[in-house]
Motif scaffolding. Sequence first.
Motif, PDB file in Angstrom:
ATOM      1  N   MET A 304      16.567  51.510  46.846  1.00 33.88           N
ATOM      2  CA  MET A 304      16.438  50.432  45.724  1.00 33.88           C
ATOM      3  C   MET A 304      14.196  50.571  45.491  1.00 33.88           C
ATOM      4  O   MET A 304      12.885  50.080  44.715  1.00 33.88           O
ATOM      5  CB  MET A 304      16.391  48.944  45.849  1.00 33.88           C
ATOM      6  CG  MET A 304      17.442  49.031  45.940  1.00 33.88           C
ATOM      7  SD  MET A 304      18.215  46.793  46.353  1.00 33.88           S
ATOM      8  CE  MET A 304      17.408  46.245  45.606  1.00 33.88           C
ATOM      9  N   VAL A 305      13.554  50.684  47.237  1.00 33.08           N
ATOM     10  CA  VAL A 305      12.537  51.049  46.920  1.00 33.08           C
ATOM     11  C   VAL A 305      11.905  52.360  46.577  1.00 33.08           C
ATOM     12  O   VAL A 305      11.344  52.431  46.075  1.00 33.08           O
ATOM     13  CB  VAL A 305      11.705  51.089  48.492  1.00 33.08           C
ATOM     14  CG1 VAL A 305      10.270  51.399  48.480  1.00 33.08           C
ATOM     15  CG2 VAL A 305      11.461  49.085  49.045  1.00 33.08           C
ATOM     16  N   ALA A 306      12.299  53.239  46.746  1.00 32.14           N
ATOM     17  CA  ALA A 306      12.035  54.170  46.286  1.00 32.14           C
ATOM     18  C   ALA A 306      11.899  54.291  44.599  1.00 32.14           C
ATOM     19  O   ALA A 306      11.398  54.814  43.944  1.00 32.14           O
ATOM     20  CB  ALA A 306      13.235  55.488  46.657  1.00 32.14           C
ATOM     21  N   HIS A 307      13.683  53.570  44.203  1.00 34.96           N
ATOM     22  CA  HIS A 307      13.351  53.546  42.525  1.00 34.96           C
ATOM     23  C   HIS A 307      12.313  52.603  42.009  1.00 34.96           C
ATOM     24  O   HIS A 307      11.896  53.437  40.797  1.00 34.96           O
ATOM     25  CB  HIS A 307      14.901  53.135  42.501  1.00 34.96           C
ATOM     26  CG  HIS A 307      15.280  52.878  41.070  1.00 34.96           C
ATOM     27  ND1 HIS A 307      15.253  53.487  39.937  1.00 34.96           N
ATOM     28  CD2 HIS A 307      15.463  51.177  40.195  1.00 34.96           C
ATOM     29  CE1 HIS A 307      15.264  52.940  38.544  1.00 34.96           C
ATOM     30  NE2 HIS A 307      14.758  52.050  38.963  1.00 34.96           N
ATOM     31  N   VAL A 308      11.517  51.878  42.844  1.00 33.78           N
ATOM     32  CA  VAL A 308      10.766  51.146  42.053  1.00 33.78           C
ATOM     33  C   VAL A 308       9.434  52.206  42.124  1.00 33.78           C
ATOM     34  O   VAL A 308       8.869  51.355  41.262  1.00 33.78           O
ATOM     35  CB  VAL A 308      10.783  49.533  42.536  1.00 33.78           C
ATOM     36  CG1 VAL A 308       9.337  48.505  41.925  1.00 33.78           C
ATOM     37  CG2 VAL A 308      11.627  48.770  42.274  1.00 33.78           C
ATOM     38  N   LYS A 309       9.629  52.512  43.124  1.00 38.06           N
ATOM     39  CA  LYS A 309       8.339  53.379  43.173  1.00 38.06           C
ATOM     40  C   LYS A 309       8.524  54.397  42.405  1.00 38.06           C
ATOM     41  O   LYS A 309       6.952  54.904  41.263  1.00 38.06           O
ATOM     42  CB  LYS A 309       8.247  54.086  44.259  1.00 38.06           C
ATOM     43  CG  LYS A 309       6.835  55.243  45.632  1.00 38.06           C
ATOM     44  CD  LYS A 309       7.191  55.494  46.383  1.00 38.06           C
ATOM     45  CE  LYS A 309       7.830  55.017  47.545  1.00 38.06           C
ATOM     46  NZ  LYS A 309       8.711  56.211  48.321  1.00 38.06           N
ATOM     47  N   LEU A 335      14.313  41.130  55.172  1.00 41.99           N
ATOM     48  CA  LEU A 335      13.072  41.812  54.858  1.00 41.99           C
ATOM     49  C   LEU A 335      12.538  42.097  53.119  1.00 41.99           C
ATOM     50  O   LEU A 335      13.632  42.525  52.928  1.00 41.99           O
ATOM     51  CB  LEU A 335      13.135  43.385  55.383  1.00 41.99           C
ATOM     52  CG  LEU A 335      12.292  44.951  55.925  1.00 41.99           C
ATOM     53  CD1 LEU A 335      11.496  44.687  56.010  1.00 41.99           C
ATOM     54  CD2 LEU A 335      13.443  46.042  55.651  1.00 41.99           C
ATOM     55  N   THR A 336      11.035  41.898  53.116  1.00 42.85           N
ATOM     56  CA  THR A 336      10.915  42.088  51.895  1.00 42.85           C
ATOM     57  C   THR A 336       9.459  43.363  52.013  1.00 42.85           C
ATOM     58  O   THR A 336       8.837  42.866  52.599  1.00 42.85           O
ATOM     59  CB  THR A 336      10.382  40.947  51.267  1.00 42.85           C
ATOM     60  OG1 THR A 336      11.811  40.343  51.391  1.00 42.85           O
ATOM     61  CG2 THR A 336       9.923  41.091  49.923  1.00 42.85           C
ATOM     62  N   TYR A 337      10.009  43.881  50.698  1.00 45.89           N
ATOM     63  CA  TYR A 337       8.663  45.442  50.198  1.00 45.89           C
ATOM     64  C   TYR A 337       8.034  44.405  48.849  1.00 45.89           C
ATOM     65  O   TYR A 337       9.215  44.548  48.325  1.00 45.89           O
ATOM     66  CB  TYR A 337       9.439  46.233  50.591  1.00 45.89           C
ATOM     67  CG  TYR A 337       9.940  47.264  51.706  1.00 45.89           C
ATOM     68  CD1 TYR A 337       8.581  47.356  52.295  1.00 45.89           C
ATOM     69  CD2 TYR A 337      10.898  47.396  51.929  1.00 45.89           C
ATOM     70  CE1 TYR A 337       9.042  48.283  53.573  1.00 45.89           C
ATOM     71  CE2 TYR A 337      11.723  47.779  53.591  1.00 45.89           C
ATOM     72  CZ  TYR A 337      10.357  47.893  53.919  1.00 45.89           C
ATOM     73  OH  TYR A 337      10.731  49.518  55.097  1.00 45.89           O
ATOM     74  N   ASP A 338       6.931  44.816  48.903  1.00 50.44           N
ATOM     75  CA  ASP A 338       6.803  44.005  47.904  1.00 50.44           C
ATOM     76  C   ASP A 338       5.542  45.151  46.798  1.00 50.44           C
ATOM     77  O   ASP A 338       4.850  45.644  48.491  1.00 50.44           O
ATOM     78  CB  ASP A 338       4.590  42.747  47.351  1.00 50.44           C
ATOM     79  CG  ASP A 338       5.909  41.052  47.696  1.00 50.44           C
ATOM     80  OD1 ASP A 338       7.088  41.223  48.238  1.00 50.44           O
ATOM     81  OD2 ASP A 338       5.407  40.693  47.787  1.00 50.44           O
ATOM     82  N   PHE A 339       5.588  45.345  45.582  1.00 49.28           N
ATOM     83  CA  PHE A 339       5.427  46.619  45.022  1.00 49.28           C
ATOM     84  C   PHE A 339       3.718  45.792  44.667  1.00 49.28           C
ATOM     85  O   PHE A 339       3.818  44.788  43.821  1.00 49.28           O
ATOM     86  CB  PHE A 339       5.690  46.789  44.485  1.00 49.28           C
ATOM     87  CG  PHE A 339       6.524  47.622  44.651  1.00 49.28           C
ATOM     88  CD1 PHE A 339       6.821  49.307  44.699  1.00 49.28           C
ATOM     89  CD2 PHE A 339       7.392  47.433  45.108  1.00 49.28           C
ATOM     90  CE1 PHE A 339       7.536  49.727  45.233  1.00 49.28           C
ATOM     91  CE2 PHE A 339       9.080  48.363  45.905  1.00 49.28           C
ATOM     92  CZ  PHE A 339       8.308  49.793  46.183  1.00 49.28           C
ATOM     93  N   SER A 386      12.765  43.837  41.821  1.00 52.87           N
ATOM     94  CA  SER A 386      12.039  43.348  40.008  1.00 52.87           C
ATOM     95  C   SER A 386      11.792  44.982  40.443  1.00 52.87           C
ATOM     96  O   SER A 386      11.642  45.249  40.594  1.00 52.87           O
ATOM     97  CB  SER A 386      10.905  42.583  40.286  1.00 52.87           C
ATOM     98  OG  SER A 386      11.486  41.819  41.162  1.00 52.87           O
ATOM     99  N   ALA A 387      13.309  45.375  38.786  1.00 58.86           N
ATOM    100  CA  ALA A 387      12.706  46.298  38.261  1.00 58.86           C
ATOM    101  C   ALA A 387      12.424  46.658  37.205  1.00 58.86           C
ATOM    102  O   ALA A 387      13.057  47.764  36.235  1.00 58.86           O
ATOM    103  CB  ALA A 387      13.802  47.584  38.389  1.00 58.86           C
TER     104      ALA A 387
END
Length: 423
Positions: A304-309, A335-339, A386-387
């Motif tokens: 998911m992180v790679a997709h939003v990136k 665990l959360t990654y914010d963009f 969110s995407a």
Amino acid sequence: MLQLQTIREQKESIVSALKKRNIDGQALLDKVLELDGKRRAAQTQLDTVLAESNQLSKEIGVLYKTGKAQEANALKERSSALKEESKTLGEDLNAHAEALQQVLYQIPNVPHPSVVAGSSEEDNEVVLSEGKVPQLGSKALPHWELAKKYDIIDFELGVKIAGAGFPVYKGKGARLQRALIAYFLDRNTAAGYTEIQVPHLVNEASGFGTGQLPDKEGQMYHVTADDLYLIPTAEVPVTNLFRDVMLNEADFPIRYTGYTPCFRREAGSYGAHVRGLNRLHQFDKVEIVRVEHPDRSYEALDGMVAHVKEILRELGLPYRILRLCGGDLGFTAALTYDFEVFSTSQDRWLEVSSVSNFETYQANRLKLRFKDKEGKRHLAHTLNGSALALPRVLAGILENCQTENGIKIPEALVPYCGFEMID
């Protein structure tokens, strides 16, 4: 919601992990175990009384059949007393269970081991930063002034209709909004997510299922006459599709995407940092939601992180990824990654996406389980991200793509909006 068995078996490690959130969980967990003990004791007593009552009923039936009415009537007095006792014990059991549930609702998720301790967003870890920040010069404008200059967003008209935080998009501004929604949905469906349209209001059970209630009750718009809540994100209705559902192991992975407006009261929000599109009461967002096997949920999170990136790369916006510290981690997340997209005119970073793994926390509330190949039942893992959220993405496009001749639309969006410039 944490599982009772996990609390019983891992109390000290949970207390230690919650310190990353700056929470002293000792008293809460002690209360959970105390109430759980009372609940289990009441259940044992009730089971004993019900068993005796059932045995008496059988004996009374036999006595009547054999003509021993006097003995049967004597036993009926004891049976009546047992029924009253079972009623009292049942009420005690329900009271203990309800009190236990309310305490469990107060305990946030246990942070993943990779989450560092911290007290605020200042302690979040930057794990990646990409994209070139444009040099715009001294004449660069913030997005709210660009919106007025090109007549694409009217904040004052929104105030007239509803109040602050409800902008009106006009002309190319409205078309750009529609283009972003379609572009995000197309990118998500191309990545294997099934598009879905869901209600924009949810019931109380749905709010509790994903953890917005009771934690964020004051931030949600409540339609009191019908006891419904306007959704703060599509995560709530989409994830609640799986409330009280039993899946099979072969059903994984489950991937959904959906566009919805989102509604947040954001009580107490004021100041320059909320100006324009920075923080709204109503905004548009495209969400991705996954239900995964526990063994593969962190692989799914990385995906998911790679997709939003990749989406942000296609838009050509300078961005960074943060791994949130314990003090900034959402209540339900492990665990959360914010963009964040860099706002050149404001000289600050704007959050445009949060991608989180909730592990079993939401699934336990939702009673979302699956059967493995041996037929054993387990809690699933839920994830969402969110995407993407539109307001700050739009703000980033307006500010970073401004030129002397207008705002140049990112190439990826041109086929969707039908124009290359806002001028």
